[in-house]
Write a protein that holds these residues in place. Structure first.
Motif, PDB file in Angstrom:
ATOM      1  N   PHE A  16       0.818  -1.290   0.011  1.00 45.82           N
ATOM      2  CA  PHE A  16      -0.072   0.003   0.143  1.00 45.82           C
ATOM      3  C   PHE A  16       1.105   1.257  -0.104  1.00 45.82           C
ATOM      4  N   ILE A  17       0.579   2.402  -0.592  1.00 41.40           N
ATOM      5  CA  ILE A  17       1.175   3.596  -0.670  1.00 41.40           C
ATOM      6  C   ILE A  17       0.047   4.736   0.213  1.00 41.40           C
ATOM      7  N   VAL A  18       0.664   5.258   1.235  1.00 40.28           N
ATOM      8  CA  VAL A  18       0.126   6.412   1.717  1.00 40.28           C
ATOM      9  C   VAL A  18       0.580   7.632   1.505  1.00 40.28           C
ATOM     10  N   PHE A  19       0.133   8.713   0.816  1.00 34.56           N
ATOM     11  CA  PHE A  19       0.629   9.795   0.351  1.00 34.56           C
ATOM     12  C   PHE A  19       0.603  10.886   1.274  1.00 34.56           C
ATOM     13  N   PHE A  20       1.678  11.505   1.634  1.00 35.02           N
ATOM     14  CA  PHE A  20       1.903  12.577   2.545  1.00 35.02           C
ATOM     15  C   PHE A  20       2.354  13.674   1.762  1.00 35.02           C
ATOM     16  N   ASP A  21       1.825  14.884   2.132  1.00 31.27           N
ATOM     17  CA  ASP A  21       2.356  16.212   1.586  1.00 31.27           C
ATOM     18  C   ASP A  21       3.367  16.596   2.575  1.00 31.27           C
ATOM     19  N   SER A  22       4.495  17.459   2.088  1.00 35.54           N
ATOM     20  CA  SER A  22       5.437  17.836   3.061  1.00 35.54           C
ATOM     21  C   SER A  22       5.078  18.698   4.308  1.00 35.54           C
ATOM     22  N   ASP A  23       3.748  18.977   4.466  1.00 41.76           N
ATOM     23  CA  ASP A  23       3.218  19.805   5.450  1.00 41.76           C
ATOM     24  C   ASP A  23       2.107  19.177   5.995  1.00 41.76           C
ATOM     25  N   ASP A  24       1.879  17.633   5.837  1.00 40.94           N
ATOM     26  CA  ASP A  24       0.669  16.988   6.372  1.00 40.94           C
ATOM     27  C   ASP A  24       1.314  16.671   7.825  1.00 40.94           C
ATOM     28  N   VAL A  25       0.341  16.418   8.677  1.00 39.52           N
ATOM     29  CA  VAL A  25       0.299  15.918  10.164  1.00 39.52           C
ATOM     30  C   VAL A  25      -0.849  14.946  10.117  1.00 39.52           C
ATOM     31  N   SER A  26      -0.589  13.728  10.532  1.00 44.92           N
ATOM     32  CA  SER A  26      -1.707  12.647  10.681  1.00 44.92           C
ATOM     33  C   SER A  26      -1.624  12.225  11.935  1.00 44.92           C
ATOM     34  N   LYS A  27      -3.124  11.739  12.301  1.00 44.38           N
ATOM     35  CA  LYS A  27      -3.460  11.122  13.551  1.00 44.38           C
ATOM     36  C   LYS A  27      -2.323   9.843  13.641  1.00 44.38           C
TER      37      LYS A  27
END
Length: 134
Positions: free
Chosen positions: A90-101
């Protein structure tokens, strides 16, 4: 959780992100899902993004790969580079300013696998769903 959970690629796209990328990377590293790799595609940053990434990640025990575009090609092409180089199921995309739970990845993988299991029971699995969040 599974005994041997699927590898998930945390894919980051960056461009002049020296001020936000560490927070985003930390967000991925603090996930409760443990089998991850970090794949970062820098789209020809002109600031200190690459130095900041390497300084932060060299202190961590994490599998990561940093790819740098020689020209600024845009976020869509950076994501294509991520897809071409990801090793995860699987691929989870993050942008460079993302913050995830902390449970983002585990919840997403769980929902996808739940969908796949239901589909297999009725012999109708075509593709896994796209699972995203904002």
């Amino acid at each position: 959780m599974e005994k041997f959970p699927s590898l998930v690629t945390c894919g980051f796209t960056t461009y002049n992100s020296e001020k936000t990328i560490v927070r985003a990377l930390r967000s991925a590293l603090e996930q409760d899902y443990i089998n991850i790799e970090l794949l970062i595609v820098d789209d020809c940053s002109s600031d200190e993004t690459l130095i900041v990434i390497n300084e932060f990640l060299c202190k961590k025990e994490v599998d990561y790969k940093l790819i740098q575009h020689n020209l600024n090609l845009g976020v869509a092409e950076a994501r294509n580079t991520l897809i071409d180089n990801a090793r995860g199921e699987f691929i989870v995309f993050f942008d460079s300013d993302d913050v995830s739970k902390k449970n983002r990845i585990s919840k997403q993988v769980s929902k996808i696998k739940e969908y796949e299991n239901k589909s297999l029971k009725v012999n109708q699995l075509i593709y896994s769903p796209l699972c995203y969040s904002d």
